[in-house]
Design an enzyme around this catalytic site. Sequence first.
Site, PDB file in Angstrom:
ATOM      1  CG  ASP A  22      -4.781   4.085  -6.333  1.00  0.00           C
ATOM      2  OD1 ASP A  22      -5.347   5.185  -6.398  1.00  0.00           O
ATOM      3  OD2 ASP A  22      -3.862   3.846  -5.536  1.00  0.00           O
ATOM      4  CG  HIS A  57      -4.188   8.335  -5.082  1.00  0.00           C
ATOM      5  ND1 HIS A  57      -4.083   6.973  -4.897  1.00  0.00           N
ATOM      6  CD2 HIS A  57      -3.854   8.901  -3.895  1.00  0.00           C
ATOM      7  CE1 HIS A  57      -3.697   6.724  -3.653  1.00  0.00           C
ATOM      8  NE2 HIS A  57      -3.556   7.884  -3.013  1.00  0.00           N
ATOM      9  CG  ASN A 147      -2.248   9.696   4.588  1.00  0.00           C
ATOM     10  OD1 ASN A 147      -1.248   9.019   4.820  1.00  0.00           O
ATOM     11  ND2 ASN A 147      -2.780   9.787   3.390  1.00  0.00           N
ATOM     12  CB  SER A 214      -1.313   7.003  -0.910  1.00  0.00           C
ATOM     13  OG  SER A 214      -2.608   6.781  -0.426  1.00  0.00           O
TER      14      SER A 214
END
Length: 271
Positions: A22, A57, A147, A214
């Site tokens: 990530d 994130h 998304n 996510s």
Amino acid sequence: DICNLYITCKDTGKGIKVAILDTGCDINHVCLKDRIVAYKNFTSNGNENDVRDDSGHGTHVAGIIAGNRTKQGVTGVAPECDLVIVKVISSHGGFDNDIIKGLEYAIEQKVDIINMSLGGVGIHKTMHDLIKKATELGISVVCAGGNYGDGNANTDELIYPGAFEEVIEVGAVDSNDMICKFSNSNDMIDVCSYGKGITSTFPNNRYAKLDGTSQATPHVSGVLALLKQKFKVEQGRVPTEMELYNELIKYTKQLEGVDKRLQGHGVVHIF
């Protein structure tokens, strides 16, 4: 208020190692610092030990998986699992070669689960080959479904590595088990989990509420950590990747009237 993300269960993920590919992580966050056993940066920003999280994130994902039980913080799904932080996305974005190096590192670390709350439209053969290698070694690879959904199950929205057959691709639902409109639909969705209004850890000992596949993805990674711990205790051996996948499917709930291309086998529930 900080949400408690922990799924009530006697298992805590102890002894299970999860790699998070990530944006990095706040490795000093009060809810995470005791869970992190290794970390490395594969981006061009900073040295190999610089896994600072530019966007928050990766820190958010980490808290959903393994936030430690603190009085004023969040508790993750598997609060005693070990985390390997692999920074493959910087403020300049993510690049295939960095993700490939991150996958190689995660495999070298002999992790049990790889969480990839990321994706792109291109198909990269080397990345796919590494994912195949990981699953052959018994590593579960869990990826966000994306998304870009339009709410129509008949349209394909594909991102990779999520759409590779070997990975567990995750869609998103809200707290009422309704598919989130942004959640991608395609034939490769395996399961769905919670991805709307999820509160988790954020850099500098903060917390934030975010939406997305996510966020749904690390819920599934955390559940896999619980199930792998449970399997090892009860069966006295390590499950294969497919055996663990089959265990996961046992804990899904089909949503009535919802197309399989949006939910896969259904919402993951383990109470």
